[in-house]
Design a protein around this motif. Structure first.
Motif: not given
Length: 821
Positions: A415-421
């Motif tokens: 989820f955090v990675a998707s927010l920083k995608s």
């Protein structure tokens, strides 16, 4: 004689009217007596005899039967409210048996028709019978009357009857009847709908003598379940309502029946499977994946799919709100949940068959991913928005925001990675999911704190202190990701507004830190520079100050209450994907035309408003009600009233609001004969109709906003046409020195209307950023050709316009200067 004839005619006409009116009144009285006499037991018996004597429905007697059943329903509803003996007669004559007889007869005729035998007239009668029963069930108020209607298995036989469901009218009346019956379900009436075979109902026996519920069927439930996947949305909605009403009945035997594995499998697992299939279909119709969204031709399919997904999620949430039935004599909580826990069992079904494999599994993008990350995040945001069950809301919050010690990629890491995608559609979808979690009032403070999403004010009220534990580090991680999303990407504005809403809850001015404050300040400065320079370089620069003042309230409201409706969110994700596919950081440069320049100015204005509301000093405090001040009004008035040379003078006109800055066609002004301020000319707006007018400039100032318009004034001081000076381009004709050509821009109120619309709310490129034909037409430029008496007059008029435009530019620069400081 001729003078008396009209009087005689009028007298006879009046007598005729009086006679005819008396005749109508007498007829109405007779009808009233007839209607009053119709509500009798004798009339009810007569109607029953008509039905009893009719053995077969034919085209000859069909209409009479339809009317007979309609009148029976009318009499029964009247009797229920006025004369209870009507229902005694209804029971004595076994009228409901005739309903069943004709219903079954129509079913047999339909079966024979399918085998090739000729069909007999009866579809109208079927409709009337369904409508009659529906009206009776809906309007009858006495419980004893309902008991008779539902007894003797007549209603169950009707429910299980094989109607022609290919007929839309029959389908509509039938599903409406099921819905009406389900609304009358309660612990007292539900027993009549258990069918134990051989026409035996649960209501026909005492509870102690009733057969075991395991041997029973419940036709109302099984038939409604058969329509939950009907192609017509209204039928699906009605079928779900019926099922929900059945689940909501507080009856132990019914709950035991519904929770049996074979009956449970008929409905809830299928609904969950449809949710998963709908999420997987989001990619299949090129909503957030596949071909270029700019070429999408699936708008209708997209809307239907998103609406269906929302309906299913809210329906499952309603099932999870069904209260458990607890037996006070049983102390085993697990048995309560296994036997009567519709809510708990639905939650487990949803988690095991949709949340875990489809939503969270696709978020991790492992080997078992069934949809794109964007579709999975969109589904999670819709689920959180629909969810009112605290246990599920906390579980979702913990899965997406709480760190775990398990090996491998956790849901939170994904989820955090998707927010920083770097993909704008993925990052925007993650923002919407995080927003739905942070906004949910069903997530407990403990779960929010564990995930770092507890608001600062609530944390302080609980006695916490910023930066004292690991949970504060989680919050700081969200803050860093959100500020990066806001300041370093060109994501759609609506997604940034949601990110800002979260950021304002989690951060204070002190907790931001100098580096993040500088990033927000830089974004404000860059947005102001783009807006001011873009405005001054275009034909709408006179509108910039007015729009800034006017749009502050709506920009403030958009940050405080972001819109996350289903269709809007999907459109935003499409816009974000389009910007990625185009590999551009900015929308295409606007053309020289007024519509293109106006659209660009509105988009730049919204970005500036958003950046202004993100200033660090606003964190931890309420957003200001009024827009930041613009230039000094006294300096702006001086700039507008100053003279460039002795041939040009301006008269400021006091205005009470920005709306009065415009000079409108048809308005009357003080006529001026001063040749220094006005020049006589001729103009023709229609072929063959030449007008003699004078061209002059009118300036108006309100606060820090200024406007100037070139107007054509006819004799008497009436304004015949208006051209805003900011968009005017005046040129002398190359072949006729006495002709002056002027480009005429639309008034600024048209651009104001565009700013107030949904244009640009999603993206300046596509979706909400595509102007409609009507909006573009209202911003199109016009053209004047003015004829003067000599070349000197034409040149003086051109100089009048150019000098006025220069004064207006200076005043506008003074007004906008504070935005650059």
């Amino acid at each position: 004689t001729h003078s008396r004839q009209p009087e005689a005619q009028n007298r006879w006409c009046r007598r005729l009217v009086v006679w005819w009116g008396g005749r109508e009144m007498f007829a109405n009285l007779l009808n009233a007596v007839k209607r009053r006499d119709r509500f009798t037991l004798e009339e009810l018996r007569r109607l029953n005899d008509v039905v009893a004597r009719t053995t077969t429905v034919t085209t000859a007697n069909r209409d009479a039967l339809v009317e007979t059943f309609r009148e029976i329903a009318e009499l029964m509803i009247w009797g229920d409210q006025n004369e209870p003996s009507f229902f005694d007669a209804f029971v004595e004559m076994r009228t409901l048996t005739h309903f069943s007889r004709f219903i079954n007869q129509q079913a047999r005729h339909r079966a024979a028709h399918r085998q090739g035998q000729p069909a007999r007239g009866g579809s109208h009668l079927t409709l009337q019978l369904l409508q009659t029963l529906s009206i009776m069930v809906q309007n009858i108020q006495l419980e004893t009357s309902l008991f008779y209607l539902f007894s003797n298995n007549h209603v169950n036989e009707l429910i299980e009857c094989d109607f022609d469901f290919d007929d839309e009218e029959v389908m509509a009346y039938y599903i409406s009847l099921l819905k009406t019956i389900s609304l009358k379900l309660n612990p007292a009436t539900v027993q009549f709908f258990f069918d134990y075979g051989d026409g035996v109902q649960g209501g026909n026996k005492k509870c102690s003598e009733a057969p075991d519920a395991k041997l029973a069927s419940f036709p109302l439930f099984t038939r409604a379940v058969g329509f939950v996947e009907h192609p017509e949305s209204m039928v699906r909605a009605a079928a779900r309502t019926v099922v929900l009403n059945v689940f909501g009945v507080h009856d132990k035997e019914l709950r035991r029946y519904l929770l049996k594995p074979e009956n449970w499998a008929l409905y809830v697992p299928r609904v969950v499977d449809r949710i998963a299939a709908a999420v997987e279909s989001l990619d299949g119709v090129a909503l957030v994946d596949g071909s270029s969204p700019a070429e999408i031709s699936h708008d209708g399919e997209r809307s239907n799919l998103v609406a269906e997904l929302g309906d299913l999620l809210y329906h499952v949430n309603d099932l999870m709100c069904v209260p458990d039935l607890l037996d006070s004599g049983d102390k085993s909580r697990s048995r309560y949940e296994d036997e009567n826990g519709v809510a708990s069992k639905t939650e487990r079904e949803l988690w095991s068959k949709f949340v875990e494999p489809t939503a969270l599994g696709s978020l991790k993008q492992g080997g078992g991913a069934t949809s794109s990350m964007t579709a999975a995040l969109f589904a999670l945001s819709r689920l959180m928005q629909a969810c009112t069950r605290t246990t599920l809301a906390n579980r979702l919050c913990e899965a997406l925001t709480k760190k775990t010690s398990r090996e491998g990629v956790s849901s939170r890491d994904a989820f955090v990675a998707s927010l920083k995608s770097p993909r704008l559609d993925v990052a925007s979808a993650a923002v919407f999911a995080l927003y739905s979690i942070a906004k949910s009032c069903h997530v407990s403070d403990e779960a929010a704190e564990e995930g770092g999403l507890l608001p600062v004010q609530r944390k302080e009220a609980m006695g916490g202190d910023w930066g004292e534990d690991e949970k504060s580090e989680f919050a700081d991680e969200w803050i860093a990701a959100l500020i990066k999303f806001i300041t370093e990407t060109q994501a759609p504005l609506a997604a940034k507004q949601c990110a800002t809403w979260i950021l304002r809850r989690l951060a204070t001015r002190e907790s931001l830190g100098n580096e993040r404050k500088s990033a927000l300040d830089k974004m404000m400065v860059d947005a102001a520079r783009v807006f001011v320079h873009g405005a001054m370089d275009g034909p709408w620069f006179d509108s910039a100050s007015c729009l800034f003042t006017q749009e502050w309230a709506s920009a403030r409201r958009a940050v405080e209450q972001p819109s996350t409706q289903d269709d809007a969110v999907i459109s935003i994700l499409i816009a974000a994907r389009a910007q990625d596919d185009q590999d551009t950081l900015n929308p295409p440069s606007p053309s020289d035309s007024s519509p293109g320049a106006g659209a660009a100015l509105v988009a730049q204005l919204r970005e500036l408003m958003f950046a202004a509301l993100l200033r660090p000093e606003f964190f931890g405090a309420a957003l200001p009600l009024d827009a930041p001040p613009l230039g000094d009004p006294s300096l702006i008035i001086d700039a507008m009233t100053d003279t460039v040379d002795s041939d040009t003078r301006y008269e400021p006109v006091a205005a009470g609001s920005t709306a009065e800055l415009e000079v409108k066609e048809g308005e009357f002004v003080v006529e001026s004969k001063d040749t220094d301020r006005s020049v006589a000319c001729r103009v023709a707006f229609e072929p063959g109709r030449e007008l003699h007018v004078r061209i002059e400039v009118i300036s108006r100032v309100y606060g820090s906003c200024a406007s100037a318009s070139a107007v054509l004034v006819s004799e008497g001081g009436r304004v015949r046409a208006v051209a805003p000076i900011a968009g005017c381009v005046a040129e002398i004709d190359s072949k006729h020195a006495k002709w002056l050509h002027m480009r005429v821009r639309s008034p600024w109120s048209q651009l104001s209307a565009l700013a107030k619309s949904s244009f640009g709310q999603i993206s300046p490129v596509i979706g909400g950023g595509r102007m409609t034909a009507s909006q573009r037409r209202k911003l199109q430029d016009g053209h004047w050709t003015l004829a003067f008496s000599d070349a000197e007059s034409a040149e003086r008029a051109r100089g009048l316009v150019e000098s006025a435009r220069l004064r207006l530019r200076i005043a506008t620069e003074m007004s906008l200067a504070p935005l650059l400081s």
